[in-house]
Design a protein around this motif. Structure first.
Motif, PDB file in Angstrom:
ATOM      1  N   LYS A  82       7.594  52.986 -37.647  1.00 41.78           N
ATOM      2  CA  LYS A  82       7.392  54.356 -38.105  1.00 41.78           C
ATOM      3  C   LYS A  82       8.385  55.282 -37.409  1.00 41.78           C
ATOM      4  CE  LYS A  82       3.451  55.976 -39.213  1.00 41.78           C
ATOM      5  NZ  LYS A  82       2.062  56.490 -39.227  1.00 41.78           N
ATOM      6  N   GLY A 134       8.775  58.433 -38.629  1.00 40.10           N
ATOM      7  CA  GLY A 134       8.414  59.780 -39.043  1.00 40.10           C
ATOM      8  C   GLY A 134       8.461  59.914 -40.555  1.00 40.10           C
ATOM      9  N   LYS A 164      12.419  61.101 -40.410  1.00 44.42           N
ATOM     10  CA  LYS A 164      12.814  59.697 -40.471  1.00 44.42           C
ATOM     11  C   LYS A 164      14.333  59.555 -40.472  1.00 44.42           C
ATOM     12  CE  LYS A 164      11.960  57.684 -44.350  1.00 44.42           C
ATOM     13  NZ  LYS A 164      11.202  57.057 -45.452  1.00 44.42           N
ATOM     14  N   ASN A 178      15.837  60.270 -36.976  1.00 38.33           N
ATOM     15  CA  ASN A 178      15.658  59.158 -36.037  1.00 38.33           C
ATOM     16  C   ASN A 178      16.525  57.958 -36.400  1.00 38.33           C
ATOM     17  OD1 ASN A 178      13.823  60.265 -34.198  1.00 38.33           O
ATOM     18  ND2 ASN A 178      12.083  59.818 -35.512  1.00 38.33           N
ATOM     19  N   TYR A 180       7.665  60.748 -32.902  1.00 33.42           N
ATOM     20  CA  TYR A 180       7.513  59.445 -33.558  1.00 33.42           C
ATOM     21  C   TYR A 180       8.414  58.394 -32.915  1.00 33.42           C
ATOM     22  CZ  TYR A 180       4.896  61.486 -37.456  1.00 33.42           C
ATOM     23  OH  TYR A 180       3.945  62.101 -38.221  1.00 33.42           O
ATOM     24  N   ASN A 193       7.069  54.522 -30.789  1.00 31.83           N
ATOM     25  CA  ASN A 193       7.258  53.328 -31.609  1.00 31.83           C
ATOM     26  C   ASN A 193       8.521  52.554 -31.244  1.00 31.83           C
ATOM     27  OD1 ASN A 193       5.002  53.538 -33.656  1.00 31.83           O
ATOM     28  ND2 ASN A 193       5.957  55.531 -33.935  1.00 31.83           N
TER      29      ASN A 193
END
Length: 594
Positions: free
Chosen positions: A327, A329, A334, A337, A440, A444
């Motif tokens: 994950k 985000g 997302k 990252n 996030y 993770n």
């Protein structure tokens, strides 16, 4: 506005406390789990009884082949092993299935070998209907017909000449186990056009914080169109996938996964996730996966297992979009990252830098990029501070009872002075996506698992300054030192920020309440995340300290007075017009009420 703000903060606290009770298993679920555990204990004490109960017929009502049916007198379970540098796979001749997997070079939080699941918790076999009988190969006797360092072939041979062959293949340094199934001689013996592969197990606890590990554990799956989805992480959930194919199903816990990939896809899938009262297991996973059956001499199915970590680069190397289990985000978070933060992180990691230093460097890069906006923010707050005496005069002249008129006069003053009252929010607007993205990213990030820095032994979980019995309602049993330092640094930063901006009244105290609420939330979050927030606070405070050396309030005041002397622009912006019109309307409404 002040009353609404405090009401909102109170509701947030209610949600945090209420969720502690809502996420607890019900008494019925606890009783059901206890019954299951008692049954398992009884089975261990009386193995002959359970052996007799699991004596299942193969494909006929009459047993003539004692090699196939499990008999308490004749059957003896034997284990075989496939092993390389990455994983150790244990197989049983009972059902010809994988009963245990060890991920090498990894340890549990308490230093034990990392075993994903155990034999007594695992079932794996084909279910099919023959006449009026429902049969399952999970309880059938298999024989090892060939074995070498990389392959094991296991066979279930029936008395009528039909057979089921399992071929397991493990390449060197691979986390994938090839699984080829050959069903021979089953013509006119299987009812329907499909066979169901039934796989269920419990994944064992690997991390210190079982609660957070469960929140990151669920079943992922990929549909035939390439979309990757998952079941709920916070509650029991199940889904039936009847439309199109399902390419793979993965039993995922926080940092490790056990996935089954079908070359031609599964025609149907029924997946289920259940949270257990058992403190040694993360969750119970179940999948019924249908494969097409044709009434031919031979039906062949090409499958693959993946057993290993949820490290993004490792999952991406496996293909099939397994990396989407990590994950990163939602929405733009997302992409921040995956395409910005992760490449920079990997670059620093390739230089063999410590992970504590890498987090610090990431923070420095972010703060350096945002420095121009931080400077403008400070300048805007300085202007507001210089205007504070004039704003107080306006408030005293108009009266606190007429807030609409006060705000209208404030807007005139801002316009004359050339000050943007929202200028101080600009850095936060640009920084907020990164703050949320890191929220996030670090929890993770497999790379932080069991990596130490300073007093923190594992950056992927919380560090313990003090440990104590669990506090009711809050659910706390520890105080995280890094989270405490992060909170203290935020409170200090808030204090000096209030001095710079000149915030007065009740709004001044809201900045002190927020860090305390965040302490309650982040106390059990990874030390790596709290360390990032701590570094960000220190760097922001340092930037503002040096910026203050270059900002002269007297020069700002003189500039504001010069701006007042300039003629006002005839054309007003659309936003300013709307604000002034809204304030006039509020003023008229107040006059009508009076």
């Amino acid at each position: 506005m002040d009353r609404n703000t405090f009401t909102g903060l109170f509701l947030i606290l209610v949600i945090l406390v209420g969720s502690t009770f809502l996420l607890k298993p019900s008494s019925e679920e606890i009783k059901r789990e206890k019954f299951t555990q008692d049954s398992i204990a009884t089975t261990k004490k009386n193995p002959q009884t359970i052996a007799k109960k699991t004596a299942v017929l193969t494909d006929s009502a009459t047993v003539t082949n004692t090699d196939t049916a499990l008999s308490s007198d004749l059957f003896k379970e034997e284990l075989s092993v496939l092993e390389n540098k990455a994983i150790k796979v244990t197989l049983s001749n009972k059902g010809g299935k994988i009963v245990s997997v060890q991920v090498k070079d990894e340890k549990t939080f308490d230093g034990k070998p990392l075993i994903l699941f155990k034999a007594e918790d695992t079932n794996f076999g084909f279910e099919y209907k023959s006449g009026s009988q429902n049969l399952n190969t999970s309880d059938q006797a298999f024989k090892v017909v060939s074995q070498d360092a990389a392959n094991i072939v296991m066979q279930m041979a029936n008395s009528d000449g039909s057979s089921l062959n399992y071929t397991y293949t493990l390449a060197a340094d691979s986390n994938k186990v090839g699984f080829k199934v050959d069903a021979k001689g089953f013509e006119n013996k299987v009812s329907g056009d499909q066979m169901v592969l039934d796989w269920n197990t419990k994944l064992l606890q690997q991390e210190k914080d079982l609660h957070n590990e469960r929140l990151g554990s669920t079943t992922y799956f990929q549909k035939g169109d390439g979309e990757v989805d998952y079941l709920s992480e916070s509650k029991d959930d199940e889904k039936v996938l009847n439309e199109g194919k399902t390419n793979w199903v993965s039993f995922k816990e926080h940092f490790f996964s056990a996935a089954l990939i079908a070359k031609d896809g599964f025609s149907k899938a029924h997946i289920k996730i259940t949270t257990l009262a058992d403190s040694s297991a993360v969750k119970s996973y179940s999948a019924q996966l249908s494969v097409p059956y044709k009434n031919n001499q031979v039906n062949t199915y090409d499958l693959q297992f993946y057993f290993g970590s949820n490290k993004f680069s490792q999952l991406k190397a496996q293909g099939h979009d397994l990396d989407k289990q990590v994950k990163m985000g939602w929405g733009p978070l997302k992409w921040i990252n995956r395409f910005l933060v992760l490449p920079i992180f990997n670059f620093f990691e390739s230089m063999n830098l410590g992970y504590g230093l890498i987090i610090l460097l990431l923070t420095i890069i972010l703060k350096t990029v945002l420095l121009p906006f931080t400077y403008k923010s400070y300048l805007s707050m300085a202007k507001m501070r210089v205007l504070k005496p004039e704003m107080d005069e306006i408030k005293a002249k108009v009266g606190e009872g007429n807030q609409a008129l006060v705000q209208q006069e404030y807007m005139k003053l801002y316009k004359q002075a050339g000050v943007n009252p929202l200028g101080g929010c600009l850095p936060m607007v640009f920084q907020m996506p990164f703050i949320l993205a890191f929220f996030y990213f670090f929890p993770n990030l497999f790379e932080l698992r069991q990596e130490s820095f300073l007093w923190m032994h594992d950056l992927s979980t919380y560090d313990e300054l003090i440990k104590f019995p669990t506090i009711p309602l809050l659910g706390w049993n520890h105080i995280s030192l890094m989270c405490l330092l992060m909170t203290i640094s935020t409170l200090i930063y808030t204090y000096f920020n209030n001095q710079i901006s000149g915030v007065q009244g009740q709004m001044k105290y809201i900045g002190y309440i927020t860090p305390i609420i965040f302490f309650g939330v982040l106390n059990s979050y990874p030390a790596g995340l709290n360390y990032y927030y701590f570094c960000a606070n220190i760097l922001t405070f340092s930037q503002q300290y040096f910026i203050r050396k270059f900002v002269d309030d007297d020069k700002i005041h003189a500039q504001i007075q010069e701006n007042k002397k300039k003629p006002e622009a005839k054309k007003k912006g659309g936003f300013q017009k709307k604000m002034e019109e809204m304030m006039r309307q509020q003023q008229l409404n107040q006059q009508k009420k009076k």
